[in-house]
Structures are given as structure tokens and as C-alpha cells.
Design an enzyme around this catalytic site. Structure first.
Site, PDB file in Angstrom:
ATOM      1  N   CYS A 150      -0.649   4.135   2.032  1.00 24.50           N
ATOM      2  CA  CYS A 150      -0.527   3.995   3.487  1.00 24.50           C
ATOM      3  C   CYS A 150       0.898   4.290   3.968  1.00 24.50           C
ATOM      4  CB  CYS A 150      -0.910   2.580   3.922  1.00 24.50           C
ATOM      5  SG  CYS A 150      -2.580   2.081   3.453  1.00 24.50           S
ATOM      6  N   ASP A 151       1.888   3.713   3.296  1.00 28.94           N
ATOM      7  CA  ASP A 151       3.253   3.709   3.826  1.00 28.94           C
ATOM      8  C   ASP A 151       4.252   4.535   3.024  1.00 28.94           C
ATOM      9  OD1 ASP A 151       2.219   1.869   5.627  1.00 28.94           O
ATOM     10  OD2 ASP A 151       2.774   0.154   4.389  1.00 28.94           O
TER      11      ASP A 151
ATOM     12  N   CYS B 181       0.840  -1.200   0.000  1.00 29.67           N
ATOM     13  CA  CYS B 181       0.000   0.000   0.000  1.00 29.67           C
ATOM     14  C   CYS B 181       0.877   1.252   0.000  1.00 29.67           C
ATOM     15  CB  CYS B 181      -0.935   0.006   1.207  1.00 29.67           C
ATOM     16  SG  CYS B 181      -2.039   1.441   1.283  1.00 29.67           S
TER      17      CYS B 181
END
Length: 630
Positions: A384-385, A381
Site C-alpha cells: 500500500c505505502d 502494508c
């Protein structure tokens, strides 16, 4: 952190999160609930990694959400992911440890103890023992005291040797609640006395003329902070209420929808508008679209809007029409009897029809180092990261739309992005592929595969250093430092230095809970087999839509369309089976029965009640025809 290490002794639990992270949204209400449950025993802190990138980088946060547990200013535990049981377990563990180590052994107590147990030991020798204990606590111990785990170990050793140990006391006492310190109280008292004569006879007003500019600015900042905190709390309360708006009923639900992405929410909107009052069972992650960090450009009518915003609007629309939500994960469906039973982590929902819209999960490469370093630089992701690798070198594996979108998201913040693909052309849409190939920060390696992910020991802040109870057997956290690439034609291997690897090679349908319940597509393993062009499955009353049944297109808009079709199919099937709103039918029958009982009663003239007699027989202003009847 220093205050809680030296004054309160409370453990500090930190949640590193991001607003665009689906699992972060899922665990947020649980984190808040847990903070209330253990109030006064631990301090809970949330850190937005987008706003506080330097702090996140300092503590080696490489995946979201990440929870770190501190005691005495040192990290004692951490984990990544949205696991409620892990969060509760580690929280209780650090609280118990804080209570065990809330110990102070004074030098006077130790001297008295040795006088009783071993009079031959001189006071100088006793002080040397005490000094060894205090030296073990290297940080946050300005008074050079024998405290915490070092004091506990010393007492335990003496107890083994002499039968009992010296008496200890609590190092940290509960803080008395003070509204303001004594100095502020005195100052305010003097100000009130000075202004009492001037303000006599007037209503109490803030003494703004007595405050300095700095005091006014400080007070204004406090008010702004309080308003922001109240707003965030209200939003979190609203989210929690929305996520659990369903409550059990003695009657079966007409439609239960499993999944919270475009397919599930589209089905919810159509079913709700048809008066079916659907229940949507899904964690608040919104499927793949929730993690889409770039703008959604291939959905008609949407422009300059991100995936999370689209999912949020879909949810609001479904709620407006009467859909109910339950933020749980479905573990199974029992189709052996009617009504159907949908089992979640915490409940069983009886329902006449089920619409499966659980989408798909990320595929992994299964290469050496991939599993071991998930959360340490290996991710699926980028939204997300990705921001964790600001100014660093990253690698993206894949050639579809997901890989292109991840590369473009990462190129905003990373120093360089390398995309590797096993073929010589991308499978992605032409527009996305062109943007990637033209981006100055993105380089491409064709006909290349990843064979190994190389790691190294994390150089992040090691909060356990200097701990009196350092566990030398604890595994060392490893993070990504490079990748081994292989040319598919020549077989030549090269090493590439990177700080993170993002795997974007596609998805597999999330249908494991349907094993043995419905038939699967024999040509496309994992995909549910539907009948003809409909969304009906092999089991009457169970319908499938979105990526669980679509092995060809797998787009947000096609998922939304099939979700609408599933709701229409479910509505038609319920009508064919004669399965209506049982709750409404029961209420109607009960009302009819009550009415029929009332008609059977004989009311005599003596029992009759005439309101006009109470009014004195006055009928002024009434129609003559009505008056004549009366």
C-alpha cells in the site's frame, strides 16, 4: 487548483490512492457517491500515487488512502484511512467554511459605512483599514480585495463596535453553463456559412478539411479522455453493484459467510455450487492476500499472478455460481435464538448457518513513536505505502514470510532496505529468505529489536501558511526520521536514519466480535476452537475456517482448503437439521394450493371454451386420432 481558488471558490477534495491498496478500494465507491451528493458545492479529485509520485511526495502523502481538503488554494484539513464518517464530516466542514468565506467587502461599501457610523474617520484612514484586510489574504488575491475570512473577521469586529456591520456581497458567483466561448461560436458560424453552399444537398458531415492538425489532435485527445472516463465510471458502477448485490428477504439465508479472503471465497464457491446461495459479508479488501504485492508462488496452478488478481478471480467465480456480496463489516452475532442473526454496520441478516473466515490483523510493536506516526512513515502494508518512499531508506521489522515479501517489494523502489530480526535465522521459507539475503539493496541486522521510532516535524507543503485564521495550537504533523535499535545480547543501542518503518511481525485473528459467542482455543488465544478435524465450533450452525482457526499453517492454500471444508460441513449440517430452501418450499406449497383450488371448481359445458370453434371448425393437418377424439 488556482481556478477554484480565484474563479469558482469551491473547495477541492483530493483522494490520494493506489490500485493495490485494499482500503482505497473500499472507500472509492463512497468517495464517488459523496461527490454526487454534494455536486456543485465541492470539487472531487483522485490522484494515483503510482502515476503521480512527485505530486504525492510534494504533499507529504505517506499512507494510503489519504484525503486532503483545500480551500482558496490552501490545505485546511487532511486524514488517512478509509473512514466514511471522517470523510463526510470533513467534506461538510470545508463546504460550510467555503460558504461562510464567500464574502467580498468593497472599499466603496466600507467608505459609505464609516460615513454613517463614524464621520470623523477620513477616507485615507478608511482605505488603510481596507488595505490591512486585503493584505491578510496573501495569495490568490490579485485585485488586493478584502475577501474571505479576513473580510468576515473585519465585519464581525465592526458589528461588535457599532451594532451592525457593513453590507457584503458574494465573492464568487455560480458560473453560467457555457458549451463554448463566444470566439468559438463565431468561428464555427463563419465556417458553417462558408461551407453551406458546398455542402447543400448533402448530409451534415464534420468539416475536417477546415481543421488544422493541432485541432484534430486536440479533438482526438478529448475523445480518448471521454472514453477513458466512461470506462472508469462503468467499472466503478460495476464494483459498487457487486459490493451490494444482497438485498433483504422475508426468509432466512441458508448460509452467511463472514470474510472475503481465500477461505471465505472458497467457502462461497463451494456453497454456491451446492445451491445454498450464500451471502458473503466483507469489505472489498480481500484479506492479507489482497495486499500481497509480489507474485503468488506457493499456490498450485498460479504463476506470475499477484494477490489482488487471485482474489478478483475468486470473486468472479463465486458470483458466477450465484453468491451474493454485501460490503459491510460484521459487528456481532446473536446465537441466543434461531435463526442466527448477523449484525453489520447497516443491517441485520437472519441466517441458518454462519461460516467465519475473517482472517487476521497485523500485530504492532507498541514501542515509543509507533502509534503517533502511523500514516507518517509507520505502516504494516508495504504494497500500500511502499512506493511513497521511492529513493529513500526504509526499515522492515520481522523474520517471517510477510517481512521477506515486504522487503522485496520495497527493494524495487527504495534506495536501501534494512531488515532487523530478533533471532539469528529467519522463520520464513528458504526461497524467500535466500532472495532477501542475496539482494544487493537489502541489508540484515540479526539479533536486533526496535525500541523507539524517532520523528520530526513534516517538511511537506504546509497549505495553512499565510491563512488569515491560522490555528497556532494545531498539532504539528510528525514523520519518521530514524529508529533506535538494540542488540538483544549486548544491550547496545544504535540509531539508524530511515524515512519509514514497516512492521511485519505477524497477525492476530480478527475474532473480537465472537467474544461470548463461541469457545476459543485455550492454548492459542484469539483462535476459534473447532471440533476434531472438522470446522464446527461449540455453537451448532457456526463454522470457522482459515486463519481464525489455524494457528499453525496460516497459508493462502490451507485457508482455501478449510473454506471448502467449512462449506461442506455447513451443507451437511443443514441437511441433518432439515433446513432447506424455505423460499422455494413456500413457492411450491403456494403453487400446489392454487392448483388444488382449480381442481375443485366445476366447469359446465356452457362455461367451456373451445378454441377450434373460433377457428371455424377447421382441423386440417391434424392427426386422425386427435381429430376423432375432438
Amino acid at each position: 487548483m488556482k481556478k477554484h481558488a480565484t474563479v469558482t471558490g469551491l473547495p477541492v477534495i483530493v483522494d490520494f490512492y493506489s490500485d493495490g491498496c485494499g482500503p482505497c478500494r473500499m472507500i472509492a465507491p463512497i468517495f464517488k457517491k459523496l461527490a454526487k451528493e454534494v455536486e456543485g458545492k465541492a470539487v472531487f479529485v483522485k490522484v494515483d500515487t503510482n502515476a503521480m509520485y512527485e505530486l504525492s511526495s510534494r504533499y507529504g502523502v505517506r499512507s494510503l488512502p489519504t484525503f486532503k481538503f483545500f480551500l482558496g488554494g490552501k490545505k485546511v484539513q487532511e486524514f488517512s484511512g478509509a473512514g466514511e464518517q471522517q470523510l463526510r464530516h470533513y467534506t461538510q466542514d470545508v463546504i460550510n467554511r467555503a460558504e461562510r468565506e464567500n464574502v467580498l467587502l468593497s472599499v466603496e461599501t466600507l467608505v459609505e459605512y464609516y460615513k454613517e457610523k463614524d464621520a470623523s474617520k477620513s477616507e485615507e484612514d478608511i482605505r488603510k483599514v481596507y488595505s490591512k484586510c486585503s493584505d491578510m489574504v496573501k495569495e490568490n488575491n490579485p485585485g488586493k480585495l478584502c475577501v474571505g475570512g479576513a473580510a468576515t473577521n473585519l465585519v464581525r469586529s465592526l458589528k461588535k463596535k457599532y451594532g451592525d456591520g457593513p453590507k457584503t456581497e458574494k465573492r464568487f458567483q455560480e458560473e453560467p453553463k457555457k458549451e463554448e466561448d463566444d470566439g468559438d461560436l463565431k468561428q464555427q458560424s463563419q465556417q458553417r456559412k462558408a461551407s453551406s453552399s458546398a455542402s447543400r444537398g448533402k448530409s451534415d458531415q464534420p468539416n475536417l478539411h477546415l481543421a488544422t492538425k493541432e485541432q484534430l489532435l486536440e479533438a482526438l485527445e478529448k475523445l480518448n479522455d471521454a472514453e477513458r472516463e466512461a470506462q472508469v465510471e462503468e467499472e466503478e458502477d460495476d464494483d459498487a453493484e457487486f459490493e451490494h448485490s444482497w438485498s433483504p428477504s422475508p426468509f432466512p439465508e441458508r448460509v452467511t459467510i463472514i470474510g472475503g479472503g481465500p477461505a471465505g471465497l472458497s467457502a462461497a464457491i463451494y456453497a454456491a455450487r451446492a445451491g445454498l446461495k450464500p451471502v458473503v459479508v466483507a469489505p472489498p479488501m480481500g484479506g492479507q492476500l489482497q495486499g500481497k504485492g509480489v507474485d503468488v508462488e506457493n499456490y498450485p496452478g498460479l504463476f506470475n499472478v499477484t494477490g489482488p488478481a487471485v482474489i478478483s478471480l475468486m470473486r468472479q467465480q463465486a458470483i458466477e455460481f450465484g453468491a451474493k456480496f454485501e460490503a459491510e463489516i460484521v459487528t456481532g452475532i446473536d446465537a441466543s435464538s434461531r435463526p442466527l442473526k448477523v449484525t453489520t454496520n447497516s443491517s441485520v441478516i437472519e441466517t441458518h448457518a454462519v461460516i467465519v473466515a475473517t482472517g487476521a490483523e497485523s500485530k504492532w510493536l507498541d514501542v515509543k513513536g509507533e502509534y503517533e506516526m502511523r500514516g507518517g512513515g509507520v505502516s504494516s502494508c508495504a504494497t500500500c505505502d511502499g512506493h511513497m518512499y521511492r529513493g529513500k531508506h526504509v526499515l522492515v521489522v520481522g523474520g517471517g514470510d510477510t517481512a521477506m515479501e515486504d522487503a522485496l517489494v520495497l527493494a524495487r523502489t527504495s534506495e536501501s532496505v534494512t531488515v532487523i530480526h530478533r533471532r539469528d535465522t529467519f522463520r520464513a521459507s528458504k526461497v524467500l529468505a535466500q532472495r532477501v539475503m542475496e539482494h544487493p539493496s537489502i541489508s540484515i541486522k540479526w539479533n536486533t529489536v526496535l525500541t523507539e521510532i524517532i520523528g520530526k516535524a513534516s517538511d511537506a507543503v504546509d497549505a495553512t501558511s499565510g491563512d488569515a485564521e491560522l490555528d497556532l495550537d494545531a498539532p504539528v504533523q510528525r514523520v519518521v526520521s530514524g529508529a533506535v535499535l538494540k542488540d538483544v545480547y549486548t544491550g547496545e543501542q544504535t540509531k539508524l536514519d530511515v524515512d519509514a518503518v514497516f512492521v511485519a511481525i505477524g497477525h492476530t485473528p480478527s475474532t473480537s466480535f465472537l467474544e461470548g459467542v463461541v469457545d476459543f482455543n485455550p492454548e492459542h488465544p484469539g483462535y476459534v476452537l473447532t471440533q476434531g478435524t472438522s470446522t464446527r465450533t461449540s455453537v451448532p450452525g457456526i463454522f470457522a475456517c482459515g486463519d481464525v482457526a489455524d494457528s499453525i499453517y496460516r497459508q493462502a492454500i490451507t485457508s482455501a482448503g478449510s473454506g471448502a471444508a467449512a462449506a461442506l460441513d455447513a451443507e451437511r449440517w443443514l441437511s441433518e437439521e432439515g433446513l432447506g430452501n424455505e423460499e422455494a418450499e413456500f413457492e411450491a406449497e403456494l403453487l400446489a394450493e392454487l392448483m388444488s383450488d382449480g381442481d375443485k371448481r366445476t366447469i359446465t359445458d356452457a362455461d367451456a371454451y373451445n378454441i377450434y370453434e373460433d377457428a371455424g371448425g377447421r382441423m386440417t393437418g391434424m392427426k386422425e386420432s386427435v381429430a376423432a377424439e375432438l
